[in-house]
Design a protein around this motif. Structure first.
Motif, mmCIF file in Angstrom:
data_model
loop_
_atom_site.group_PDB
_atom_site.id
_atom_site.type_symbol
_atom_site.label_atom_id
_atom_site.label_comp_id
_atom_site.label_asym_id
_atom_site.label_seq_id
_atom_site.Cartn_x
_atom_site.Cartn_y
_atom_site.Cartn_z
ATOM 1 N N MET A 1 0.572 -1.372 0.113
ATOM 2 C CA MET A 1 -0.042 -0.055 -0.096
ATOM 3 C C MET A 1 1.138 1.094 0.236
ATOM 4 O O MET A 1 0.712 1.977 -1.273
ATOM 5 N N ILE A 2 2.217 1.455 1.175
ATOM 6 C CA ILE A 2 2.102 2.730 1.394
ATOM 7 C C ILE A 2 3.465 2.302 -0.426
ATOM 8 O O ILE A 2 3.975 3.753 -0.473
ATOM 9 N N GLU A 3 3.755 1.258 -0.493
ATOM 10 C CA GLU A 3 5.090 1.613 -1.807
ATOM 11 C C GLU A 3 3.924 2.361 -3.048
ATOM 12 O O GLU A 3 4.394 2.806 -3.954
ATOM 13 N N LEU A 4 2.466 1.305 -3.274
ATOM 14 C CA LEU A 4 1.996 2.355 -3.927
ATOM 15 C C LEU A 4 1.483 3.733 -4.318
ATOM 16 O O LEU A 4 2.045 3.820 -5.051
ATOM 17 N N LEU A 5 1.481 3.913 -2.984
ATOM 18 C CA LEU A 5 1.204 5.127 -2.822
ATOM 19 C C LEU A 5 2.640 6.025 -3.220
ATOM 20 O O LEU A 5 2.270 7.295 -3.767
ATOM 21 N N ALA A 6 3.584 5.503 -3.483
ATOM 22 C CA ALA A 6 5.311 6.837 -3.227
ATOM 23 C C ALA A 6 4.626 6.850 -4.191
ATOM 24 O O ALA A 6 5.363 7.346 -5.327
ATOM 25 N N SER A 7 5.023 5.216 -5.345
ATOM 26 C CA SER A 7 5.070 5.354 -6.821
ATOM 27 C C SER A 7 3.611 5.989 -7.434
ATOM 28 O O SER A 7 4.104 6.786 -8.435
ATOM 29 N N ARG A 8 3.261 6.081 -6.410
ATOM 30 C CA ARG A 8 1.613 6.995 -7.738
ATOM 31 C C ARG A 8 1.198 8.254 -6.753
ATOM 32 O O ARG A 8 0.041 8.662 -6.078
ATOM 33 N N TYR A 9 2.543 9.159 -6.047
ATOM 34 C CA TYR A 9 2.188 10.306 -5.353
ATOM 35 C C TYR A 9 1.242 11.275 -5.726
ATOM 36 O O TYR A 9 0.403 11.327 -5.546
ATOM 37 N N ALA A 10 1.515 11.230 -7.473
ATOM 38 C CA ALA A 10 0.919 12.056 -8.236
ATOM 39 C C ALA A 10 -0.755 12.389 -8.212
ATOM 40 O O ALA A 10 -1.045 13.253 -8.307
ATOM 41 N N TYR A 11 -0.850 11.178 -8.544
ATOM 42 C CA TYR A 11 -2.404 10.735 -8.095
ATOM 43 C C TYR A 11 -3.102 11.385 -7.061
ATOM 44 O O TYR A 11 -4.438 11.297 -6.677
ATOM 45 N N ALA A 12 -2.587 10.570 -5.932
ATOM 46 C CA ALA A 12 -3.568 10.914 -4.792
ATOM 47 C C ALA A 12 -3.426 12.362 -4.708
ATOM 48 O O ALA A 12 -4.009 12.623 -4.197
ATOM 49 N N LEU A 13 -1.942 12.406 -4.305
ATOM 50 C CA LEU A 13 -2.040 14.689 -5.107
ATOM 51 C C LEU A 13 -3.097 15.325 -4.953
ATOM 52 O O LEU A 13 -4.202 15.659 -4.926
ATOM 53 N N MET A 14 -3.763 14.341 -6.902
ATOM 54 C CA MET A 14 -4.925 14.981 -7.402
ATOM 55 C C MET A 14 -5.865 15.031 -6.440
ATOM 56 O O MET A 14 -7.137 15.704 -6.169
ATOM 57 N N PHE A 15 -5.708 13.681 -6.615
ATOM 58 C CA PHE A 15 -7.473 13.575 -5.718
ATOM 59 C C PHE A 15 -7.028 14.447 -4.720
ATOM 60 O O PHE A 15 -8.224 15.264 -3.939
ATOM 61 N N VAL A 16 -6.525 14.748 -3.186
ATOM 62 C CA VAL A 16 -6.471 15.413 -2.094
ATOM 63 C C VAL A 16 -7.449 16.931 -2.939
ATOM 64 O O VAL A 16 -7.680 17.034 -2.039
ATOM 65 N N LEU A 17 -5.961 17.393 -4.010
ATOM 66 C CA LEU A 17 -6.223 18.265 -4.172
ATOM 67 C C LEU A 17 -7.588 18.325 -4.986
ATOM 68 O O LEU A 17 -8.463 19.950 -4.296
ATOM 69 N N MET A 18 -8.237 17.930 -5.599
ATOM 70 C CA MET A 18 -9.640 17.301 -5.545
ATOM 71 C C MET A 18 -10.956 18.097 -4.806
ATOM 72 O O MET A 18 -11.769 18.983 -4.782
ATOM 73 N N GLY A 19 -10.067 16.881 -3.111
ATOM 74 C CA GLY A 19 -10.660 17.137 -2.193
ATOM 75 C C GLY A 19 -11.003 18.040 -2.201
ATOM 76 O O GLY A 19 -12.828 19.136 -1.488
ATOM 77 N N VAL A 20 -10.028 19.149 -1.816
ATOM 78 C CA VAL A 20 -10.311 20.417 -1.179
ATOM 79 C C VAL A 20 -10.835 21.676 -1.576
ATOM 80 O O VAL A 20 -11.764 21.944 -1.783
ATOM 81 N N GLY A 21 -10.694 21.043 -3.436
ATOM 82 C CA GLY A 21 -11.762 21.780 -4.260
ATOM 83 C C GLY A 21 -12.810 22.198 -3.707
ATOM 84 O O GLY A 21 -13.501 22.999 -3.515
ATOM 85 N N MET A 22 -13.794 20.413 -3.708
ATOM 86 C CA MET A 22 -14.816 20.412 -3.458
ATOM 87 C C MET A 22 -15.435 20.503 -2.189
ATOM 88 O O MET A 22 -16.719 21.288 -2.425
ATOM 89 N N TYR A 23 -14.592 20.659 -1.275
ATOM 90 C CA TYR A 23 -14.465 21.085 -0.017
ATOM 91 C C TYR A 23 -14.769 22.747 -0.203
ATOM 92 O O TYR A 23 -15.977 23.089 0.771
#
Lengths: 121, 541
Positions: A1-23
């Motif tokens: 899981m951590i490994e997946l996040l580390a290699s795909r952090y750009a996507y994770a960041l994008m969804f966090v940003l989307m969530g912030v925008g939506m909020y």
């Protein structure tokens, strides 16, 4: 899981940003801040396209006249993001124009005050 | 088949280019907007009719913009489905101009927005590229927000902003879906995608998951845009507060074009095989559609404002279309398309009738419609016919659409949909009958009808409209605004609107829409035959 996040952090960041925008869009009472939330939401999607187009060690997609160009990033997502940015600017402009109109009519930028003013009429 | 494909880029480019003309001419002349717009849309209507004759006799017409092959470039496609929508768009856009001549919002900038909307809608219906579709979605959206905000009161700006925020979220979700499609397949062209899809399905694995995610984002995005319950909240406000001349266009075309786009993506890009093989996909789509039908109809029954009631009715009718798309049978797909077409004609007529009644009779709520049939028999007759068509009493446009969807639901063995169609017809009857009862069987209270009864002034109104030209545009704007405002606030107290405010064109639009809505009921078989090649191609791939 951590490994997946580390290699795909750009996507994770994008969804966090989307969530912030939506909020921001939902929770903020200020209309201008709501619009900034919409912008953030859109920007997150642009970042998503940039992340999709990223090629490890790839160069800019400008074909040289001679020699092997090697790995290149796909130009299509870049074009898409450019177009989408232009569309986003147009949307922001229309939204701000509407907010100016609302402010001049009701004298407020806050949604809760606006609701009260409209209920009184 | 000489150069018929050149019509495709022209249909998109001409209205967008012509949108600048009213503004440029507006620097020197006052009221050129309507003339320029009418000339443009009439020309485009002729071109679309020519295109349609080519498409329906010889099959699909495609054009690659700038000569770039479809893998890299943008392709415009006119097949049986998209031509029908393009024809509907341009015919309605032209017809509603007859209303706007006297009744609608004026000003050159307004008509610039109107042409932009027409161009965007035509582009949306003719594009063959999923990203280009996003661009047209936003062009349509931008023009719609601007047109809604062109209403007189500040309420219209508030509802336009609400629509802007929600509409942008919808389009952005669609854009994420496009991103996933691009990740999975590396192409954006719909035809190429439809050829790749069987491979993706056969391989399974990561790419299939990406496509499923893409579908989820696209469906939610379009559910927002098409106003499916519970994402419909922007629509009643937007329809109610838009100017009377704008609502018929928006109600008839904007959501219809979005629903077309959803159908196009579901059937051309993803394909029936993907839809049926993905677990719970059709169930979710059908459930969302059915819930919208029930929620929209129920909410429509309890409304008092007529425009708001029709807006909730749109939520219900689009729910039916989405449910039809979710059934994944040939009959239901064609039924959905026919229902889309019929609903557009009916709603354009109904909203135009609501506008005519508001200015001529001063009635905006259901109760104020009392005695309408005696005082304004023509517009009341037109409204009654349109309501009957909306309920779906045969022969009418509302009936054939519902009939094919019901048959399709039986074929797909999704029985609840047939029950929902029946129930929604009952609910439609409930709110339509309320209006019919008020118009025909409730006498107007004496205070509320100071005018002697008589037919709606047709010739007088027309001449009055022409006479208005002399006063210049700024005066025209003022008087139109005042008529609307006094009708809204002082209805029943001072007087009930002004029959002279209705022109021949405004009334003719209502009558023509009513007649077309009935005639479409007889054309069910022909429409089925026209759309059959598209459906057969989709289902046999």
């Amino acid at each position: 899981m951590i490994e997946l996040l580390a290699s795909r952090y750009a996507y994770a960041l994008m969804f966090v940003l989307m969530g912030v925008g939506m909020y921001m869009m939902i929770a903020n009472q200020n209309l201008v801040k709501k619009l900034i939330g919409v912008n953030l939401f859109q920007t997150a999607i642009f970042l998503f396209f940039v992340a999709v187009a990223y090629v490890e060690g790839g160069s800019a997609p400008i074909v040289p006249t001679e020699g092997d160009p090697g790995a290149m990033a796909s130009p299509l997502p870049h074009v898409i993001v450019l177009t989408a940015i232009v569309v986003g600017i147009a949307l922001t402009a229309v939204g701000l124009a509407l907010i100016v109109r609302i402010h001049s009519e009701y004298g407020t930028l806050r949604e809760d005050t606006l609701r009260e003013v409209r209920a009184d009429e | 088949m000489s150069n018929v494909d050149l019509i495709l880029p022209l249909l998109v480019a001409v209205p967008i280019l012509m949108a600048t003309v009213p503004i440029a001419l507006g620097l020197r002349f006052d009221r050129t907007g309507w003339g320029v717009t009418t000339l443009t849309t009439t020309g485009l209507l002729a071109a679309t009719a020519y295109l349609a004759s080519a498409v329906y006799s010889e099959g699909m017409v495609t054009h690659e913009l700038g000569g770039w092959p479809r893998e890299f470039g943008i392709q415009l496609v006119a097949d049986e489905f998209s031509t029908l929508i393009a024809l509907l768009v341009i015919a309605t856009a032209t017809a509603v101009l007859a209303y706007m001549r006297v009744g609608g919002p004026r000003g050159n900038t307004f008509y610039a927005g109107y042409l932009l909307l027409t161009g965007g809608l035509l582009g949306l219906s003719l594009t063959g590229d999923v990203f280009n579709m996003f661009v047209f979605l936003e062009i349509v959206g931008l023009a719609t927000y601007a047109l809604i905000a062109s209403g007189d009161g500040p309420e219209s700006a508030v509802s336009a902003l609400k629509y802007l925020i929600l509409g942008t979220v919808g389009a952005s979700l669609y854009l994420i879906g496009v991103g996933f499609i691009f990740m999975a397949t590396g192409t954006l062209n719909m035809q190429v995608l439809s050829e790749i899809m069987p491979e993706v399905l056969a391989q399974g694995g990561q790419n299939l998951v990406l496509m499923q995610a893409a579908f989820a984002f696209i469906f939610v995005g379009f559910a927002l845009k098409v106003a499916q319950w519970p994402l419909h909240t922007w629509q009643p406000d937007a329809y109610q507060h838009a100017p009377d001349g704008v609502t018929p266009v928006i109600a008839a075309l904007v959501s219809t074009a979005y629903a077309y786009a959803l159908g196009r993506l579901m059937y051309t890009v993803f394909g029936p095989e993907f839809l049926t093989s993905t677990p719970y996909l059709t169930e979710i789509v059908v459930t969302v559609g059915c819930l919208s039908v029930l929620a929209g109809s129920t909410l429509a029954v309890i409304q008092t404002d007529v425009k708001r009631m029709f807006a909730y009715s749109s939520v219900a009718q689009f729910g039916l279309v989405v449910a039809a798309f979710g059934l994944v049978t040939e009959t239901a797909l064609i039924g959905g398309i026919i229902h889309l077409l019929g609903h557009a004609v009916i709603k354009a007529g109904l909203f135009a009738a609501a506008g005519v009644i508001a200015v001529s009779y001063g009635a905006r709520t259901v109760d104020e419609y009392a005695g309408l049939a005696d005082n304004r028999p023509f517009v009341a007759g037109g409204t009654a016919l349109l309501l009957i068509a909306l309920i779906g009493i045969p022969p009418s446009a509302g009936f054939i659409g519902k009939w094919y969807i019901a048959v399709g639901s039986v074929q797909a063995e999704m029985w609840p949909v047939a029950a929902v169609i029946l129930l929604s017809t009952m609910l439609t009857l409930a709110y339509s009958a309320r209006l019919l009862e008020k118009m025909y069987f409730t006498p107007a209270t004496p205070v509320e009808s100071p005018h002697p009864s008589g037919p709606v002034a047709t010739d007088g109104g027309h001449e009055g409209g022409d006479g208005d030209d002399a006063h210049g545009s700024e005066h025209g704007d003022e008087s139109a605004g005042n008529v609307g405002a006094s009708a809204f606030t002082d209805a029943g107290r001072i007087g009930r609107g002004n029959p002279d405010a209705v022109s021949f064109g405004m009334l003719a639009l209502v009558i023509v829409a009513a007649i077309v809505a009935v005639l479409l009921g007889f054309a069910g078989g022909e429409l089925y035959d026209l759309l059959d090649p598209f459906a057969t191609e989709v289902f046999n791939e």
